[in-house]
Design an enzyme around this catalytic site. Structure first.
Site, PDB file in Angstrom:
ATOM      1  CB  SER A  82      -8.086   3.897   2.966  1.00 28.46           C
ATOM      2  OG  SER A  82      -7.230   3.187   3.850  1.00 28.46           O
ATOM      3  CE  LYS A 133      -3.877   2.068   2.601  1.00 26.43           C
ATOM      4  NZ  LYS A 133      -4.713   1.969   3.821  1.00 26.43           N
ATOM      5  CB  SER A 172      -8.467   1.044   5.837  1.00 33.26           C
ATOM      6  OG  SER A 172      -9.107   2.299   5.819  1.00 33.26           O
TER       7      SER A 172
END
Lengths: 95, 485, 479
Positions: C146, C71, C170
């Site tokens: 997210s 990420k 997330s």
């Protein structure tokens, strides 16, 4: 809780966010609706409840006093917007 | 109208740790700009603080030394404001749970006598970086080497009444932290920075007047000047019917005046909250007792002991315990001079407080930079005590040691032939010579003006080039002259 | 196909010399090149670096040669680390996050950085400066957020595994919406050093993979004490893979009534019910429990997370790195313009909410109050785990919504996080496990364990995956 555009202006200044005057109304509406959700907290009975600032109930672990950091100023400053002679630069500040 | 002054001091004490409070970057002073600013210090995205154990230990020792309460679970909070030398946009500091709460400092008031000044709290925080306003024409430069240096901010109660008391308080605090070894005390490098909160009010009034804060005064003398200036300025403003504005002011040592800072003063809203990156600092009894056992003898206790052990008067004892380095120098000097500490203390104190202090003052040196070591000075005092040299010769030897003309008093005495004459025949001859050569003075003596013997002693000393023992010469002269009666 | 094989199979193949780290890297890099243009799951692909790393990757190490995506919230040395923000569009991190360092040490090969909501603030991935990520199951729908890029990439077979972070859901929410397995460990289990902070008391790193077994491999390499993170816990990491017995007989699973109340969409509910029935069939005991403070989670979270975020994001000031506006006139201009230009609307909203709830006069009513309700929520978990071993619940109220559907209404987006926020506030570990489909889109089953019981969580998910094959399903076009 409903925020006025003046409240938004104040809080934007606290956070150093340069909002356009035209954006203030929209933000006032959005922030107010967020605070409406948050205001739900007021209904909770929290008498005798200690605030929880952390998910783990632990004390701090302390570090030995050893100055062994790897400091690569050149690498750190490669991403800086304005550097001269190893010094970060900002518009002149008058004290 | 009669005015009364209320002063509170906030002192930032830089802790003498090897690494920073929340990062493992070195704290040494004077490196290339930003060369000692680590990823944590420059607040790169993703970095995290980790607390330095030594910082907690030092703060604990400080709290014990001022007889304060040590908070068992103190909390670091974030204090938010934007400034370019504050890389995270917040300073990690302690807010409602500081590590040290309460305490006091006993100061020697200029009027004489001791007075106890309360300490409200002392909390830990990180120092900011430095803004270099003069480095560029149109920009301010930012050097973050200092960012993250550990500080204790020690806040006094508003109990100080005069500028002189404020200076006495600051000196006492400075002496304490250097004794504790937690601060190098270097004011020129900013290791000990004083902010003075000053207000005035009509004498007898119960309410405080509006205060100003004069920042970053870097000497005790300037502190006194700045406060005196500020008191006078505030009284002038009030007597002219004006109001004091609560503001931050800067002291200008050149003009001796304070001036309001030009940067826009706004009502700060620091938005403190407990730093979620750091857990509470939990201190147990064992830790506190360990720190207590590491406490050195503190100035007041040391002065009392110096009086007892070395037979010093209060003035000498207080003067010699001003700094730990000076007190250590004194004790090392006595130890080098001999075993009879009760007898050697007073001469050692005299040499240090007068001759040595004179040299340091003249050369603008600190005791750590003294041109002769305690062992050298002690060696000199030993030779006076055992009558190897006279006091007068001793001064000559002292000067030679200061000038680096020899390794030790003994070496200089030997090399320059300064040893007292112990050959009684030689002294007898010089005494006889003095009597023969000064018939007028001898006559006066015989007439009863016995003080004139001092002149004759001087003649013998001169003839011996100072190497005779004046006491011995005096005895011999008196004996001979009395025999002539 | 290589991308359908488990991590254990891939590592074994590398060890046995049947394939090489370079061949693995090439296979997945080719898929990224071919398939990601439809998804926008990556912000930065690093094919040259990946090939160079694969060429010298050791054939030993717990994850030798395993291709992985990070990420874009994890700092990666010499590689752009944007956090989905214009603010950091020009930021090349000068250091590796601990998670990146550990996974590299275990032998993984990084293929690139995944898309995300800006500074991890969002539940749809529409708040990325780099544009939204598409859900591989239906390109008109969001992947969740997210960590939407990581979830979509694993679902589409662009990598066997990807890292993520979870502050309020997330990891679990995008895992559910993309039909992959995702785990958010206990707060303090995985180092936060080098993971760009959103809300420090909530942020926790974790991972996505196709199965619980795959997650056990990756989490085992990521987790563990890090002296650079004061909130990292000094506790041994159990052998997660070794703990996968697949046996859940006698396990007591609690279903919180509050998580099955109004608002849970019918087809999703049916999938969750079926999954629970499956556990019962495996010998687990199912009991209903009460978690009475669940309804406080949204309001508590939307005080604490913005407050911490407003503070954490104060460092982006245009001085040392990141976006700086053109020709700043003075210091204030430098700050206000750089920040207004560098941050997107949602980030600015949360910064302002955070500054507001911390400001003088409001701190006690909002921040302190939320800290107290947070404790009430944590106490719900404490008492629940006195009677059950595990909690099972839905992850979301409904499957993935359409792109743009909620973009104009931040509050409705917030309310959607109601099932994932409580575990984040309490700091307990949680997972999302693929549990079927509703309206043609994946549904995730949420499993929540007591603090530091990730092994129990992984084993329970593994047991379920031994008797179901939802986790092996591939979206059309990404086979």
């Amino acid at each position: 809780m409903s925020l006025t555009t003046d409240d938004v202006r104040k809080v934007a200044h606290l956070a150093r966010l340069g909002l356009d005057e035209t954006e203030l109304d929209g933000y006032a509406r959005e922030l107010s609706s967020i605070l409406d959700v948050v205001d739900h907290l007021g209904q909770a009975d929290t008498a005798d409840i200690a605030p929880m600032s952390h998910p783990l109930d632990l004390g701090a672990r302390l570090r030995e006093d050893k100055p062994d950091a790897a400091i690569d100023r050149e690498a750190f400053q490669r991403v800086a917007p304005d550097v001269a002679e190893g010094v970060y630069r900002v518009p002149k500040v008058i004290e | 109208m009669n005015w009364e002054t209320v002063i509170g001091l906030e002192v930032h004490i830089q802790l003498a740790t090897a690494s920073k409070i929340f990062s493992n970057a070195p704290t040494a002073y004077g490196a290339e700009p930003n060369a000692q600013a680590s990823a944590v210090d420059i607040a790169l995205p993703g970095v995290l603080p980790v607390i330095n154990r030594e910082v907690i230990a030092m703060a604990t020792r400080f709290g014990l030394a001022i007889e304060a309460d040590i908070t068992r679970a103190s909390v670091f909070a974030r204090k938010h404001y934007f400034y370019p030398d504050l890389p995270k946009g917040y300073q990690i500091s302690q807010y409602d749970l500081p590590i040290v709460a309460g305490g006091h400092l006993d100061i020697d008031t200029p009027a004489g006598g001791a007075r106890r000044i309360g300490i409200t709290r002392a909390h830990l925080e990180e120092d900011a970086g430095k803004s270099l306003h003069e480095a560029f024409d149109r920009e301010t430069g930012i050097d973050l080497n200092r960012a993250g240096t550990p500080l204790i901010e020690c806040v006094s109660e508003p109990e100080i009444k005069t500028a002189a008391e404020a200076a006495a308080y600051a000196r006492k605090l400075h002496s304490l932290v250097t004794y504790l070894g937690i601060c190098d005390g270097n004011m020129a490098e900013g290791s000990f920075r004083i902010d003075a909160n000053v207000s005035v009010r009509p004498a007898g009034s119960a309410e405080f007047g509006t205060r100003t804060e004069t920042k970053n005064v870097n000497s005790f003398r300037f502190l006194e000047k700045a406060i005196d200036y500020e008191i006078e300025r505030q009284i002038d403003v009030l007597e002219a019917g004006g109001h004091i504005i609560q503001e931050t002011r800067l002291f200008d040592p050149d003009s001796g005046e304070t001036r309001a800072m030009r940067s826009k003063e706004e009502a700060h809203d620091y938005r403190y909250f407990p730093d979620p990156d750091l857990l509470p600092v939990v201190i147990d009894e064992a830790f506190i007792e360990t720190q207590r056992s590491h406490l050195p003898e503190l100035p007041d206790a040391k002065a009392e002991r110096f009086g007892r052990e070395y037979g010093l008067n209060d003035a000498d004892a207080i003067a010699l315990t001003q700094s730990r380095a000076l007190a250590d120098y004194f004790e090392a000097t006595v130890a080098a001079a001999g075993d009879d500490t009760a007898a050697l203390g007073k001469p050692a104190a005299n040499w240090i407080n007068s001759e040595l202090a004179g040299v340091l003052n003249r050369e603008a040196l600190t005791i750590e930079q003294a041109p002769l070591s305690a062992a050298q000075l002690g060696g000199l005092i030993a030779r006076i005590a055992d009558d190897t040299i006279s006091g007068k010769i001793a001064k000559q030897v002292f000067d030679a040691l200061v000038a680096g003309e020899g390794e030790s008093a003994d070496a200089i005495i030997e090399a320059q032939g300064l040893k007292q004459i112990t050959d009684t025949g030689a002294i007898e001859a010089l005494v006889d010579e003095a009597i023969t050569n000064n018939p007028d003075q001898v006559a006066q003596y015989l007439d009863g003006k016995t003080k004139i013997v001092g002149f004759l002693v001087g003649q013998v000393m001169k003839a011996s080039q100072g190497k005779a023992n004046p006491k011995d010469v005096n005895q011999r002269l008196v004996a001979k002259l009395d025999a002539m009666k | 196909m290589m991308h359908d094989r488990s991590i254990a199979e891939l590592i074994a193949a590398v060890r046995a010399g049947e394939t090489t780290p370079a061949a693995l890297a090439d296979h997945f890099l080719a898929r990224i090149e071919r398939l990601d243009p439809q998804l926008n799951a990556l912000i930065t692909a690093t094919p040259e670096r990946a090939r160079a790393a694969a060429a010298i990757a050791p054939q030993t190490g717990s994850l030798a040669g395993l291709p992985i995506l990070h990420k874009d919230i994890f700092c990666t040395k010499e590689v752009k680390t944007s956090c989905g923000s214009r603010m950091l569009d020009n930021f090349v991190a000068p250091y590796d996050a601990t998670v990146v360092e550990r996974l590299h040490g275990a032998g993984t090969v990084t293929l690139g950085k995944t898309n995300m909501d800006e500074f991890a603030m969002g539940s749809s991935n529409e708040n990325s400066y780099y544009g939204p990520v598409k859900n591989p199951w239906n390109l008109d729908h969001v992947p969740g957020g997210s960590s939407g890029g990581s979830a979509a990439a694993v679902a589409a077979g662009l990598a066997p595994a990807a890292t993520g972070t979870d502050t309020g859901g997330s990891i679990r929410q995008p895992a559910a919406l993309c039909g992959v397995t995702g785990i958010k460990p206990t707060y303090g289990r995985v180092s936060r050093y080098g993971m760009i902070a959103f809300a420090s008391s909530l942020d926790q790193g974790g991972c996505f993979a196709r199965s619980a077994e795959d997650c056990a491999h990756v989490l085992g390499a990521m987790a563990g004490f890090d002296p650079r993170d004061s909130t990292s816990v000094e506790r041994d990491v159990p052998d997660y893979v070794g703990g996968l017995s697949g046996d859940v007989a006698g396990l007591r699973i609690g279903l919180p009534r509050e998580y099955f109340a109004d608002g849970l969409e019918a087809e999703s509910r049916a999938a969750i019910d079926a999954a629970i029935a499956q556990y019962e069939a495996l010998g687990a005991t199912i009991v209903w429990i009460d978690m009475p403070h669940t309804d406080l989670a949204v309001s508590t979270y939307y005080v604490i997370a913005p407050a911490e975020a407003s503070s954490n994001l104060a460092r982006y000031d245009g001085v040392r790195y990141g976006h700086r506006c053109d020709n700043p006139q003075d210091l204030d201009d430098l700050y206000t313009r750089s920040r207004a230009e560098g941050f997107g609307a949602e980030v600015q909203r949360r910064i302002m909410v955070g500054a507001y709830v911390l400001s003088a006069g409001y701190y006690d009513a909002y921040y302190v109050k939320a800290q107290k309700t947070r404790r009430l929520i944590a106490q719900d978990f404490q008492s629940a785990f006195e009677s059950v071993d595990l909690i099972a619940a839905p992850v979301t109220q409904a499957p993935a919504f359409k792109l743009g559907e909620k973009a104009d209404d931040p509050v409705s987006m917030y309310l959607n996080d109601v099932y994932t926020l409580p575990a984040s506030l309490a700091g307990v570990p949680g997972m999302s496990v693929p549990a079927g489909f509703a309206h043609g889109l994946p549904v995730g089953l949420q499993l929540i364990a007591p603090w530091f019981e990730e092994a129990r969580l992984l084993n329970a998910a593994h047991a379920y995956q031994q008797v179901t094959d939802w986790h092996t399903a591939r979206p059309a076009g990404f086979e």
